[in-house]
Design a protein around this motif. Structure first.
Motif, mmCIF file in Angstrom:
data_model
loop_
_atom_site.group_PDB
_atom_site.id
_atom_site.type_symbol
_atom_site.label_atom_id
_atom_site.label_comp_id
_atom_site.label_asym_id
_atom_site.label_seq_id
_atom_site.Cartn_x
_atom_site.Cartn_y
_atom_site.Cartn_z
ATOM 1 N N ASP A 51 2.983 -15.600 -1.122
ATOM 2 C CA ASP A 51 4.109 -14.849 -0.545
ATOM 3 C C ASP A 51 4.082 -14.981 0.976
ATOM 4 O OD1 ASP A 51 6.360 -13.296 -0.588
ATOM 5 O OD2 ASP A 51 5.374 -11.433 -1.169
ATOM 6 N N PRO A 52 4.592 -16.080 1.523
ATOM 7 C CA PRO A 52 4.533 -16.325 2.970
ATOM 8 C C PRO A 52 5.123 -15.181 3.784
ATOM 9 C CG PRO A 52 5.293 -18.283 1.808
ATOM 10 C CD PRO A 52 5.268 -17.167 0.795
ATOM 11 N N GLY A 53 4.429 -14.812 4.834
ATOM 12 C CA GLY A 53 4.876 -13.742 5.719
ATOM 13 C C GLY A 53 4.226 -12.403 5.427
ATOM 14 N N THR A 54 3.649 -12.266 4.232
ATOM 15 C CA THR A 54 3.051 -10.986 3.856
ATOM 16 C C THR A 54 1.807 -10.677 4.679
ATOM 17 O OG1 THR A 54 3.905 -11.103 1.601
ATOM 18 C CG2 THR A 54 2.012 -9.684 1.968
ATOM 19 N N GLU A 55 0.942 -11.660 4.877
ATOM 20 C CA GLU A 55 -0.294 -11.407 5.625
ATOM 21 C C GLU A 55 0.004 -10.964 7.051
ATOM 22 O OE1 GLU A 55 -4.656 -13.462 6.470
ATOM 23 O OE2 GLU A 55 -3.192 -14.426 5.144
ATOM 24 N N GLU A 56 1.004 -11.579 7.660
ATOM 25 C CA GLU A 56 1.368 -11.192 9.029
ATOM 26 C C GLU A 56 1.867 -9.746 9.078
ATOM 27 O OE1 GLU A 56 1.171 -15.495 8.665
ATOM 28 O OE2 GLU A 56 2.225 -13.952 7.487
ATOM 29 N N LEU A 57 2.604 -9.321 8.058
ATOM 30 C CA LEU A 57 3.086 -7.939 8.003
ATOM 31 C C LEU A 57 1.932 -6.962 7.792
ATOM 32 C CD1 LEU A 57 6.306 -8.507 5.895
ATOM 33 C CD2 LEU A 57 6.238 -7.653 8.243
ATOM 34 N N LEU A 58 0.967 -7.346 6.967
ATOM 35 C CA LEU A 58 -0.204 -6.495 6.775
ATOM 36 C C LEU A 58 -0.962 -6.315 8.085
ATOM 37 C CD1 LEU A 58 -1.578 -7.895 3.392
ATOM 38 C CD2 LEU A 58 -0.568 -5.630 3.749
ATOM 39 N N ILE A 59 -1.117 -7.402 8.822
ATOM 40 C CA ILE A 59 -1.811 -7.324 10.120
ATOM 41 C C ILE A 59 -1.053 -6.417 11.072
ATOM 42 C CG2 ILE A 59 -2.403 -8.683 12.169
ATOM 43 C CD1 ILE A 59 -3.055 -11.013 10.237
ATOM 44 N N GLN A 60 0.271 -6.539 11.070
ATOM 45 C CA GLN A 60 1.080 -5.679 11.947
ATOM 46 C C GLN A 60 0.906 -4.211 11.588
ATOM 47 O OE1 GLN A 60 5.139 -7.006 12.282
ATOM 48 N NE2 GLN A 60 5.813 -5.143 13.344
ATOM 49 N N ALA A 61 0.882 -3.914 10.283
ATOM 50 C CA ALA A 61 0.700 -2.529 9.848
ATOM 51 C C ALA A 61 -0.686 -2.013 10.215
ATOM 52 C CB ALA A 61 0.923 -2.416 8.345
ATOM 53 N N LEU A 62 -1.710 -2.849 10.078
ATOM 54 C CA LEU A 62 -3.067 -2.443 10.452
ATOM 55 C C LEU A 62 -3.157 -2.184 11.951
ATOM 56 C CD1 LEU A 62 -5.019 -4.927 8.167
ATOM 57 C CD2 LEU A 62 -5.112 -2.434 8.012
ATOM 58 N N ARG A 63 -2.479 -2.976 12.733
ATOM 59 C CA ARG A 63 -2.450 -2.746 14.182
ATOM 60 C C ARG A 63 -1.705 -1.465 14.524
ATOM 61 N NH1 ARG A 63 -0.995 -9.014 15.877
ATOM 62 N NH2 ARG A 63 -3.171 -9.754 16.026
ATOM 63 N N ASP A 64 -0.790 -1.090 13.619
ATOM 64 C CA ASP A 64 0.062 0.072 13.884
ATOM 65 C C ASP A 64 -0.455 1.327 13.190
ATOM 66 O OD1 ASP A 64 2.199 1.253 15.165
ATOM 67 O OD2 ASP A 64 3.612 0.849 13.537
ATOM 68 N N GLY A 65 -1.733 1.316 12.774
ATOM 69 C CA GLY A 65 -2.336 2.565 12.334
ATOM 70 C C GLY A 65 -2.573 2.743 10.856
ATOM 71 N N ALA A 66 -2.376 1.721 10.030
ATOM 72 C CA ALA A 66 -2.711 1.866 8.611
ATOM 73 C C ALA A 66 -4.179 2.248 8.473
ATOM 74 C CB ALA A 66 -2.421 0.568 7.857
ATOM 75 N N ASP A 67 -4.470 3.145 7.536
ATOM 76 C CA ASP A 67 -5.821 3.686 7.392
ATOM 77 C C ASP A 67 -6.715 2.847 6.490
ATOM 78 O OD1 ASP A 67 -5.327 6.333 8.812
ATOM 79 O OD2 ASP A 67 -3.808 6.416 7.232
ATOM 80 N N ALA A 68 -6.112 2.092 5.578
ATOM 81 C CA ALA A 68 -6.884 1.306 4.612
ATOM 82 C C ALA A 68 -6.050 0.106 4.193
ATOM 83 C CB ALA A 68 -7.273 2.152 3.403
ATOM 84 N N LEU A 69 -6.726 -0.830 3.525
ATOM 85 C CA LEU A 69 -6.082 -2.065 3.090
ATOM 86 C C LEU A 69 -6.281 -2.230 1.588
ATOM 87 C CD1 LEU A 69 -4.681 -4.787 3.864
ATOM 88 C CD2 LEU A 69 -6.982 -5.709 4.241
ATOM 89 N N GLY A 70 -5.200 -2.537 0.881
ATOM 90 C CA GLY A 70 -5.280 -2.698 -0.560
ATOM 91 C C GLY A 70 -5.019 -4.121 -0.985
ATOM 92 N N GLY A 71 -5.185 -4.367 -2.286
ATOM 93 C CA GLY A 71 -4.936 -5.683 -2.835
ATOM 94 C C GLY A 71 -4.450 -5.596 -4.263
ATOM 95 N N CYS A 72 -3.926 -6.719 -4.750
ATOM 96 C CA CYS A 72 -3.429 -6.802 -6.124
ATOM 97 C C CYS A 72 -3.619 -8.240 -6.599
ATOM 98 C CB CYS A 72 -1.960 -6.398 -6.154
ATOM 99 S SG CYS A 72 -1.332 -6.001 -7.790
ATOM 100 N N PRO A 73 -4.866 -8.648 -6.819
ATOM 101 C CA PRO A 73 -5.154 -10.055 -7.145
ATOM 102 C C PRO A 73 -4.435 -10.582 -8.376
ATOM 103 C CG PRO A 73 -7.172 -8.894 -6.573
ATOM 104 C CD PRO A 73 -6.095 -7.862 -6.695
ATOM 105 N N TYR A 74 -4.166 -9.733 -9.370
ATOM 106 C CA TYR A 74 -3.592 -10.237 -10.614
ATOM 107 C C TYR A 74 -2.146 -10.692 -10.461
ATOM 108 C CZ TYR A 74 -2.067 -5.299 -11.058
ATOM 109 O OH TYR A 74 -1.543 -4.056 -10.834
ATOM 110 N N THR A 75 -1.497 -10.445 -9.333
ATOM 111 C CA THR A 75 -0.147 -10.958 -9.102
ATOM 112 C C THR A 75 -0.162 -12.200 -8.213
ATOM 113 O OG1 THR A 75 0.224 -9.544 -7.155
ATOM 114 C CG2 THR A 75 0.847 -8.645 -9.315
ATOM 115 N N ASP A 76 -1.335 -12.635 -7.803
ATOM 116 C CA ASP A 76 -1.456 -13.763 -6.877
ATOM 117 C C ASP A 76 -1.760 -15.050 -7.638
ATOM 118 O OD1 ASP A 76 -2.271 -15.458 -4.593
ATOM 119 O OD2 ASP A 76 -2.344 -13.551 -3.506
ATOM 120 N N THR A 77 -1.219 -16.165 -7.149
ATOM 121 C CA THR A 77 -1.531 -17.451 -7.769
ATOM 122 C C THR A 77 -2.963 -17.888 -7.491
ATOM 123 O OG1 THR A 77 -0.594 -18.544 -5.823
ATOM 124 C CG2 THR A 77 0.860 -18.254 -7.730
ATOM 125 N N ASP A 78 -3.585 -17.315 -6.457
ATOM 126 C CA ASP A 78 -4.986 -17.609 -6.144
ATOM 127 C C ASP A 78 -5.714 -16.282 -5.911
ATOM 128 O OD1 ASP A 78 -7.430 -18.533 -5.290
ATOM 129 O OD2 ASP A 78 -6.618 -20.017 -3.896
#
Length: 430
Positions: free
Chosen positions: A162-189
């Protein structure tokens, strides 16, 4: 026995775990300052009358951004993939105001049901952008008077695909997100997603919380890779995995091995009874599996566990009232936990999820914030068994909600007080 007039508030005759008899609890400047059989003080007081007192429920896994969506889409789908697809379509049109309004509905229900701490997962990807994250940041601020809201941003529909998603996650983390989640079963890798998320979590020094192994095919799991990465990155005690319904399909020996692996790595598990039972086993025509991971059995292996809400009134779970007491009761029913385990079920929505979220000042102890709820039962276990509602709650010593106990109007009383029934019907009785 403390003899101090410097209290701001005294709770009288509170039934508190670890004490044989009801105690008084003193509050000063928003924090617990004394716990004793009797506190002599002329400060304002609230008589608990022997009811059970808890530090508030802790909900480690909620999706406020996609709550209360019933009515916006037909509910003809029934599986996980269909639910993800339905929300994916709808979220393109989500606005900040819309997410805020729906999230507020759930937060207010949760507050009134006794929740004082919550972690909400927030979808971030090119379809929704950061709109839901912005809405939940506002909710975090707007409801801080009653609940501490932690925001966990995550890629629901994949990361490497999903191109662009990682950059948005980084932006949210820079903007104060408290934790980071994942969902590997929806990813091709899936393994690459896990690796990238550990790298980001290390970079931003935030805890990780994965949606993981959410089906009943126990022939393969991503659990091992998460445990391995946890050890490699020294993240023990900072990683949680939610759902993990595959564990419910393991025979005893394999379950014990997986539990030991989780305990050794320091990976916590969140069970989401309402969604897990609703979505799992749908292909079965009879003898339908529950799909509920037995958290109480994981506890015996030293795994930190919690029971949480997950979704409320959406395609993943078309019901819910944000009550963690009800969720713990439901878990006990489905997992066949008897009265000897009721205390552990209360722990799964209080002290254990507080440990999962690394809350350092949680609990009714001197010096901690004066957060507590009062249950309409003499013990928390009895409240669980009978679904006794919380009747009042406090955040930092300030009352955040109240719920009058139901009053019954017997025939003689109704006759003695003409018109009373009409008043009760209009006000709900008080």
């Amino acid at each position: 026995m403390p003899d101090d007039t410097a209290f701001d508030l005294i709770f009288r005759q509170a039934s508190l775990a670890g004490h044989d008899r009801p105690v008084d609890i003193g509050v000063r400047r928003g924090r617990f300052s004394a716990i004793a059989p009797v506190i002599t003080s002329d400060a304002p007081e609230i008589v608990i009358g022997g009811r059970a007192v808890l530090p508030g429920f802790v909900d480690t896994h909620v999706h406020l951004d996609k709550a209360c969506l019933l009515g916006r889409c037909g509910h003809l789908h029934g599986g996980l993939k269909e639910a993800i697809a339905a929300v994916s379509t709808m979220k393109r049109d989500f606005t900040v105001a819309d997410v805020h309004a729906r999230g507020a509905q759930v937060l207010e229900r949760a507050i009134g049901k006794g929740t004082t701490q919550m972690r909400s997962h927030v979808e971030v990807d090119p379809r929704i952008g950061l709109r839901s994250f912005e809405a939940l940041k506002a909710l975090k601020r707007d409801y801080a008077w009653a609940i501490d809201l932690s925001l966990c941003v995550f890629p629901q529909e994949g990361l490497t695909n999903d191109p662009g998603t990682e950059e948005l996650l980084i932006q949210a983390l820079r903007d104060g997100a408290d934790a980071l989640g994942g969902c590997p079963y929806t990813d091709t890798d899936p393994n690459e997603q896990i690796a990238r998320l550990f790298t980001l979590a290390t970079r931003f020094d935030v805890d990780l919380d994965f949606h993981l192994d959410f089906d009943l095919d126990a022939s393969w799991m991503h659990l091992d890779e998460v445990c391995r990465q946890t050890v490699v990155h020294g993240f023990g005690g900072r990683v949680a995995i939610g759902h993990v319904t595959k564990l419910s399909a393991l025979p005893p020996d394999a379950f014990a091995q997986a539990a030991d692996r989780l305990a050794e790595a320091g990976v916590a598990v969140t069970v989401l009874p309402s969604t897990d039972v609703y979505l799992m086993g749908r292909a079965a025509t009879h003898d339908v599996p529950r799909g509920l991971t037995p958290a109480h059995r994981l506890l015996a292996h030293g795994v930190t566990c919690s029971v949480a809400t997950n979704n409320v009134l959406n395609p993943f779970t078309p019901f819910g009232d944000a009550s963690l007491l009800r969720m713990a009761n439901f878990y006990a029913n489905v997992a066949q936990v008897g009265p000897e385990g009721f205390g552990a079920c209360i722990d799964l929505v209080t002290t254990l999820p507080a440990r999962l979220m690394n809350l350092r000042d949680y609990g009714i102890a001197i010096g901690n914030p004066a957060d507590l709820i009062v249950l309409d039962a003499p013990t928390a276990g009895e409240a669980l068994a009978g679904l006794a509602e919380p009747v009042m709650g406090f955040k930092s010593g300030r009352q955040s909600f109240s719920r009058p106990v139901a009053e019954l109007y017997r025939p003689a009383e109704a006759m003695a007080a003409p018109g009373r029934l009409a008043v009760a019907g209009g006000s709900g009785g008080s």
